[in-house]
Motif scaffolding. Structure first.
Motif, PDB file in Angstrom:
ATOM      1  N   GLU A   5       0.860  -1.181   0.000  1.00  0.00           N
ATOM      2  CA  GLU A   5       0.000   0.000   0.000  1.00  0.00           C
ATOM      3  C   GLU A   5       0.906   1.243   0.000  1.00  0.00           C
ATOM      4  O   GLU A   5       1.832   1.345   0.806  1.00  0.00           O
ATOM      5  CB  GLU A   5      -0.903   0.021   1.228  1.00  0.00           C
ATOM      6  N   VAL A   6       0.607   2.127  -0.909  1.00  0.00           N
ATOM      7  CA  VAL A   6       1.466   3.302  -1.073  1.00  0.00           C
ATOM      8  C   VAL A   6       0.641   4.556  -0.845  1.00  0.00           C
ATOM      9  O   VAL A   6      -0.455   4.702  -1.392  1.00  0.00           O
ATOM     10  CB  VAL A   6       2.071   3.340  -2.505  1.00  0.00           C
ATOM     11  N   GLU A   7       1.169   5.431  -0.050  1.00  0.00           N
ATOM     12  CA  GLU A   7       0.497   6.714   0.170  1.00  0.00           C
ATOM     13  C   GLU A   7       1.410   7.831  -0.319  1.00  0.00           C
ATOM     14  O   GLU A   7       2.598   7.879   0.024  1.00  0.00           O
ATOM     15  CB  GLU A   7       0.190   6.926   1.652  1.00  0.00           C
ATOM     16  N   THR A   8       0.847   8.696  -1.096  1.00  0.00           N
ATOM     17  CA  THR A   8       1.626   9.813  -1.619  1.00  0.00           C
ATOM     18  C   THR A   8       0.846  11.100  -1.399  1.00  0.00           C
ATOM     19  O   THR A   8      -0.378  11.081  -1.262  1.00  0.00           O
ATOM     20  CB  THR A   8       1.906   9.666  -3.130  1.00  0.00           C
ATOM     21  N   LEU A   9       1.567  12.192  -1.385  1.00  0.00           N
ATOM     22  CA  LEU A   9       0.938  13.519  -1.338  1.00  0.00           C
ATOM     23  C   LEU A   9       1.484  14.339  -2.494  1.00  0.00           C
ATOM     24  O   LEU A   9       2.612  14.106  -2.953  1.00  0.00           O
ATOM     25  CB  LEU A   9       1.248  14.216  -0.012  1.00  0.00           C
ATOM     26  N   ASP A  10       0.703  15.288  -2.940  1.00  0.00           N
ATOM     27  CA  ASP A  10       1.144  16.021  -4.116  1.00  0.00           C
ATOM     28  C   ASP A  10       2.378  16.873  -3.803  1.00  0.00           C
ATOM     29  O   ASP A  10       2.864  16.909  -2.680  1.00  0.00           O
ATOM     30  CB  ASP A  10       0.011  16.825  -4.752  1.00  0.00           C
ATOM     31  N   ASP A 102      -9.755  21.921 -10.816  1.00  0.00           N
ATOM     32  CA  ASP A 102      -9.552  20.708 -10.040  1.00  0.00           C
ATOM     33  C   ASP A 102     -10.701  20.402  -9.083  1.00  0.00           C
ATOM     34  O   ASP A 102     -10.833  19.297  -8.599  1.00  0.00           O
ATOM     35  CB  ASP A 102      -8.279  20.847  -9.203  1.00  0.00           C
ATOM     36  N   LYS A 103     -11.477  21.395  -8.856  1.00  0.00           N
ATOM     37  CA  LYS A 103     -12.464  21.281  -7.793  1.00  0.00           C
ATOM     38  C   LYS A 103     -13.358  20.052  -7.970  1.00  0.00           C
ATOM     39  O   LYS A 103     -13.924  19.822  -9.027  1.00  0.00           O
ATOM     40  CB  LYS A 103     -13.338  22.536  -7.779  1.00  0.00           C
ATOM     41  N   GLN A 105     -12.700  16.919  -8.066  1.00  0.00           N
ATOM     42  CA  GLN A 105     -12.218  15.696  -8.701  1.00  0.00           C
ATOM     43  C   GLN A 105     -11.787  14.700  -7.622  1.00  0.00           C
ATOM     44  O   GLN A 105     -10.996  15.016  -6.753  1.00  0.00           O
ATOM     45  CB  GLN A 105     -11.029  16.032  -9.587  1.00  0.00           C
ATOM     46  N   GLN A 106     -12.331  13.525  -7.671  1.00  0.00           N
ATOM     47  CA  GLN A 106     -12.049  12.573  -6.605  1.00  0.00           C
ATOM     48  C   GLN A 106     -12.122  11.143  -7.125  1.00  0.00           C
ATOM     49  O   GLN A 106     -13.051  10.749  -7.805  1.00  0.00           O
ATOM     50  CB  GLN A 106     -13.063  12.753  -5.480  1.00  0.00           C
ATOM     51  N   ILE A 107     -11.113  10.417  -6.836  1.00  0.00           N
ATOM     52  CA  ILE A 107     -11.112   9.005  -7.179  1.00  0.00           C
ATOM     53  C   ILE A 107     -10.901   8.269  -5.860  1.00  0.00           C
ATOM     54  O   ILE A 107      -9.910   8.521  -5.185  1.00  0.00           O
ATOM     55  CB  ILE A 107      -9.944   8.667  -8.119  1.00  0.00           C
ATOM     56  N   ARG A 108     -11.791   7.406  -5.508  1.00  0.00           N
ATOM     57  CA  ARG A 108     -11.656   6.818  -4.170  1.00  0.00           C
ATOM     58  C   ARG A 108     -11.852   5.314  -4.208  1.00  0.00           C
ATOM     59  O   ARG A 108     -12.441   4.752  -5.120  1.00  0.00           O
ATOM     60  CB  ARG A 108     -12.682   7.433  -3.199  1.00  0.00           C
ATOM     61  N   TYR A 109     -11.373   4.698  -3.180  1.00  0.00           N
ATOM     62  CA  TYR A 109     -11.620   3.272  -2.986  1.00  0.00           C
ATOM     63  C   TYR A 109     -11.650   2.995  -1.490  1.00  0.00           C
ATOM     64  O   TYR A 109     -11.316   3.858  -0.686  1.00  0.00           O
ATOM     65  CB  TYR A 109     -10.521   2.451  -3.660  1.00  0.00           C
ATOM     66  N   ASN A 112      -9.319  -2.416   2.976  1.00  0.00           N
ATOM     67  CA  ASN A 112      -9.757  -3.502   3.861  1.00  0.00           C
ATOM     68  C   ASN A 112      -8.538  -4.343   4.221  1.00  0.00           C
ATOM     69  O   ASN A 112      -8.397  -5.476   3.805  1.00  0.00           O
ATOM     70  CB  ASN A 112     -10.834  -4.344   3.159  1.00  0.00           C
TER      71      ASN A 112
ATOM     72  N   GLN B 383      -8.758  15.193  -2.803  1.00  0.00           N
ATOM     73  CA  GLN B 383      -8.363  16.601  -2.759  1.00  0.00           C
ATOM     74  C   GLN B 383      -8.879  17.220  -1.471  1.00  0.00           C
ATOM     75  O   GLN B 383     -10.062  17.112  -1.156  1.00  0.00           O
ATOM     76  CB  GLN B 383      -8.973  17.366  -3.926  1.00  0.00           C
ATOM     77  N   HIS B 389      -2.854  17.250  -1.627  1.00  0.00           N
ATOM     78  CA  HIS B 389      -3.766  16.228  -2.142  1.00  0.00           C
ATOM     79  C   HIS B 389      -3.123  14.864  -1.958  1.00  0.00           C
ATOM     80  O   HIS B 389      -1.894  14.732  -2.023  1.00  0.00           O
ATOM     81  CB  HIS B 389      -4.052  16.476  -3.620  1.00  0.00           C
ATOM     82  N   LEU B 391      -2.770  10.765  -2.874  1.00  0.00           N
ATOM     83  CA  LEU B 391      -2.974   9.659  -3.805  1.00  0.00           C
ATOM     84  C   LEU B 391      -2.497   8.395  -3.106  1.00  0.00           C
ATOM     85  O   LEU B 391      -1.347   8.319  -2.653  1.00  0.00           O
ATOM     86  CB  LEU B 391      -2.158   9.869  -5.078  1.00  0.00           C
ATOM     87  N   ASN B 394      -2.662   0.488  -4.262  1.00  0.00           N
ATOM     88  CA  ASN B 394      -2.105  -0.790  -3.858  1.00  0.00           C
ATOM     89  C   ASN B 394      -1.432  -1.443  -5.050  1.00  0.00           C
ATOM     90  O   ASN B 394      -1.829  -1.243  -6.201  1.00  0.00           O
ATOM     91  CB  ASN B 394      -3.210  -1.726  -3.356  1.00  0.00           C
ATOM     92  N   LYS B 424       0.973  15.515  -9.684  1.00  0.00           N
ATOM     93  CA  LYS B 424       2.213  14.803  -9.391  1.00  0.00           C
ATOM     94  C   LYS B 424       2.364  14.680  -7.874  1.00  0.00           C
ATOM     95  O   LYS B 424       2.018  15.616  -7.145  1.00  0.00           O
ATOM     96  CB  LYS B 424       3.394  15.556  -9.981  1.00  0.00           C
ATOM     97  N   PHE B 425       2.905  13.551  -7.440  1.00  0.00           N
ATOM     98  CA  PHE B 425       2.943  13.256  -6.010  1.00  0.00           C
ATOM     99  C   PHE B 425       4.326  12.819  -5.557  1.00  0.00           C
ATOM    100  O   PHE B 425       5.152  12.378  -6.362  1.00  0.00           O
ATOM    101  CB  PHE B 425       1.944  12.136  -5.685  1.00  0.00           C
ATOM    102  N   LYS B 426       4.537  12.923  -4.247  1.00  0.00           N
ATOM    103  CA  LYS B 426       5.756  12.438  -3.604  1.00  0.00           C
ATOM    104  C   LYS B 426       5.372  11.356  -2.588  1.00  0.00           C
ATOM    105  O   LYS B 426       4.307  11.413  -1.952  1.00  0.00           O
ATOM    106  CB  LYS B 426       6.474  13.578  -2.880  1.00  0.00           C
TER     107      LYS B 426
END
Lengths: 184, 435
Positions: A5-10, A102-103, A105-109, A112, B383, B389, B391, B394, B424-426
């Motif tokens: 599982e990878v978490e990133t921030l912009d 951008d307002k 815009q959301q991709i979610r999952y 579990n 967002q 933001h 991201l 898996n 773009k993300f880090k």
């Protein structure tokens, strides 16, 4: 099957890993402060100053940053001014009065996950530490005051190579009154 | 057609004797440029002086004859009369000589076999000579030196300068010529053969002739003289479907040829790709898009041929893939042909399942693509106003691309429908977990 599982921030999160050892401005314009804060970056490629909306850029504010991150300093500044801050895909910091395209815009999952096998929290990765002891401003006890120490920080170059960058952090312990103790 | 130019042919009242080392000359100054072809001199003889040589010489600063003969001719002195009324004898001066206006020349006459008993007499005016643009000259040492005596200005010998107008055809404007012809029956071959001007414009040729009947070969051969001809002009005017591209290419040795023009003009699918590629090698700015889009070779073109023909580094793989029904392209062929210049980006994108809307790319700090995470699932993009933001996604831990998930890299979220990078993300956090 094991999942990574990878978490990133912009890209603006890069500023969250840039530490402002000490910065103070009095009645400076927002534009001046933003430029000064971004000039303190040590990571490359650095975030550049994009467009600051005319409604905010000429406003004047006083700010003191002491061991906090550039990102938090910017958000603090924004709280007193208004608008929206983000870093665009060209690595430029934008300060706008509206959210733009951008307002919403959301991709979610949904997650579990049950068992954690291995975890690395990169937000807690530091390979350059600025350490301070008792005192305020220039009178603070700092590493460069210690015997044989020229910089205000210690760093792990091996880690910087391994992780591909300098990730500074600030350690403050006001009970320390001697620089050699700080270094130890 | 000869015409008389300079002359002094009246008022003779005496004669000048010449023969052996004694040479005589009359200088003169043409008022108009012309080609002197002959002179007429009023002569007679004593005894048998033999051959008379008459030549034109330049003059020096003192007005004396000097230098080699500019042109010359001979006449038989023995056939001259021996007394009055004398003879205006014409002596042809070989191929003649172009005389400049306002320049002094000399008509030099000698009879090398003459002597005190056999000599020529050249009539002159001793009492009231009026020819102001020249004078009598004499030498007693075979032309080595000429007398400086002031008396030389007191006489003028009887002479006539005959010649021709200098052709001025080179100043005729081709446009003028074409306008004057005003006929469609003129043969282009004839026209081109007649025309030695390198400045003739193709427009002028095309306008003047019935273009449909022009042989392109002829046109090209002729136009090879000029490097400024616009290919647009050829192609724009000519509706040739049978144009031989090889001929066109061979004829044109210039490097500024516009491929646009070539392709626009050649709306033909019978073009030889080899020929085209050979031509393109001359050009560094060729755009493969043009090749594929304009030529319309698409499915029948051999990719090998394209790759072999194009040696430049700017080839756009997109163009190849777009032009050629993509699924049948061998990746080996692409990579083998394009070596290191191929954009991995493009290859990877083409390899993605067509129904994926969002993809995550891993790129290094310079923006170079390292991997596309085709197996990413559970992608979440959130967002938050005035916060970074987020991201998250898996990957199967066994996916080899997990090794690229490093702090130093960037993670680009791309919308495949619009082919734009959303953000773009880090990297912040990585965790292996078991469900």
């Amino acid at each position: 099957m094991i999942t990574t599982e990878v978490e990133t921030l912009d890209l603006i999160s890069q500023l969250g890993k840039e530490t402002v050892v000490e910065y103070e401005a009095e009645d400076a314009t927002v534009s001046t402060i933003v430029n000064a804060l971004l000039a303190l970056q040590v990571q490359t490629p650095a975030i550049t100053v994009g467009t600051i909306d005319g409604a905010y850029s000429a406003l004047t504010r006083s700010i003191r940053v002491d061991g906090d991150t550039i990102l938090r300093a910017l958000y603090r500044l924004r709280d007193t001014v208004g608008g929206y801050i983000y870093v665009d895909n060209n690595r430029a910091l934008q300060w706008t009065s509206s959210l733009g395209e951008d307002k919403g815009q959301q991709i979610r999952y949904r997650k579990n996950l049950k068992g954690i096998e291995r975890e690395i929290d990169y937000t807690k990765l530091f390979n350059r530490i600025y350490a301070y002891g008792a005192g305020e401003g220039t009178a603070r006890i700092k590493l460069s005051d210690a015997e044989g120490q020229t910089e205000d920080y210690v760093e792990d170059e091996g880690s910087q190579t391994e992780w591909g960058g300098i990730y500074p952090g600030v350690f403050t312990e006001r009970s320390i009154t001697h620089p050699d103790t700080l270094l130890a | 057609m000869s015409q008389l130019y300079e002359y002094y042919n009246e008022g003779d009242d005496g004669d000048s004797a010449l023969g052996g080392d004694i040479w005589t000359a009359q200088t003169f100054t043409p008022t108009t440029e012309h080609k002197i072809t002959s002179v007429k001199l009023k002569l007679y003889r004593l005894g048998s002086p033999g051959t008379i040589i008459v030549s034109i010489k330049a003059t020096d600063g003192n007005g004396h004859p000097t230098g080699n003969d500019l042109c010359s001719g001979t006449t038989n002195g023995d056939t001259l009369p021996t007394d009055s009324p004398y003879e205006w004898r014409e002596i042809t001066l070989g191929d003649g000589y172009l005389l400049s206006a306002d320049t002094k020349y000399a008509i030099v006459v000698r009879a090398l076999n003459g002597d005190v008993s056999n000599y020529i007499k050249w009539r002159f005016d001793t009492s009231s000579p009026t020819y102001t643009e020249g004078n009598y000259e004499t030498s007693d040492d075979g032309g080595v030196s000429w007398s400086d005596s002031a008396s030389r200005f007191l006489y003028d010998l009887m002479f006539e300068d005959w010649g021709e107008v200098i052709p001025t055809t080179k100043t005729v404007s081709m446009d003028t010529l074409l306008r004057a012809i005003d006929t469609k029956a003129i043969s282009l071959d004839t026209y081109l053969r007649e025309t030695d001007a390198k400045t003739v414009t193709l427009d002028a040729i095309l306008k003047a002739i019935d273009i449909e009947t022009v042989s392109l070969d002829t046109l090209i051969k002729a136009l090879g003289l000029s490097k400024t001809v616009a290919l647009d002009a050829i192609l724009g005017v000519s509706a040739f479907v049978t144009v031989d591209l090889d001929a066109l290419i061979v004829a044109r040795d210039l490097e500024s040829i516009s491929v646009d023009a070539l392709l626009k003009g050649l709306a033909t699918k019978t073009i030889s790709l080899d020929a085209y590629i050979k031509a393109i090698n001359l050009v560094e700015s060729v755009n493969l898009d043009m090749l594929i889009a304009d030529v319309g070779l698409t499915k029948t073109v051999a990719l090998d041929a394209i790759l072999k023909g194009i040696e430049e580094q700017t080839v756009d793989l997109d163009a190849i893939l777009k032009g050629i029904a993509t699924t049948s392209v061998s990746l080996d062929a692409i990579i083998g042909g394009l070596f290191a210049t191929i954009s991995l980006d493009t290859i990877l994108f083409k390899a993605l399942p067509p129904n994926r809307i969002y993809t995550i790319e891993i790129r290094n700090g310079d923006g170079d693509l390292l991997a596309i995470l085709e197996n990413a699932h559970g992608i979440s993009y959130e967002q938050i106003i005035n916060s970074p933001h987020a991201l998250t996604f898996n990957l199967p831990a066994v996916d080899s691309k997990v090794s690229n998930i490093l702090l130093a890299n960037e993670y680009w979220l791309r919308d495949n429908q619009t082919d734009t990078v959303i953000r773009k993300f880090k990297l912040q956090h990585k965790m292996d977990s078991r469900p």
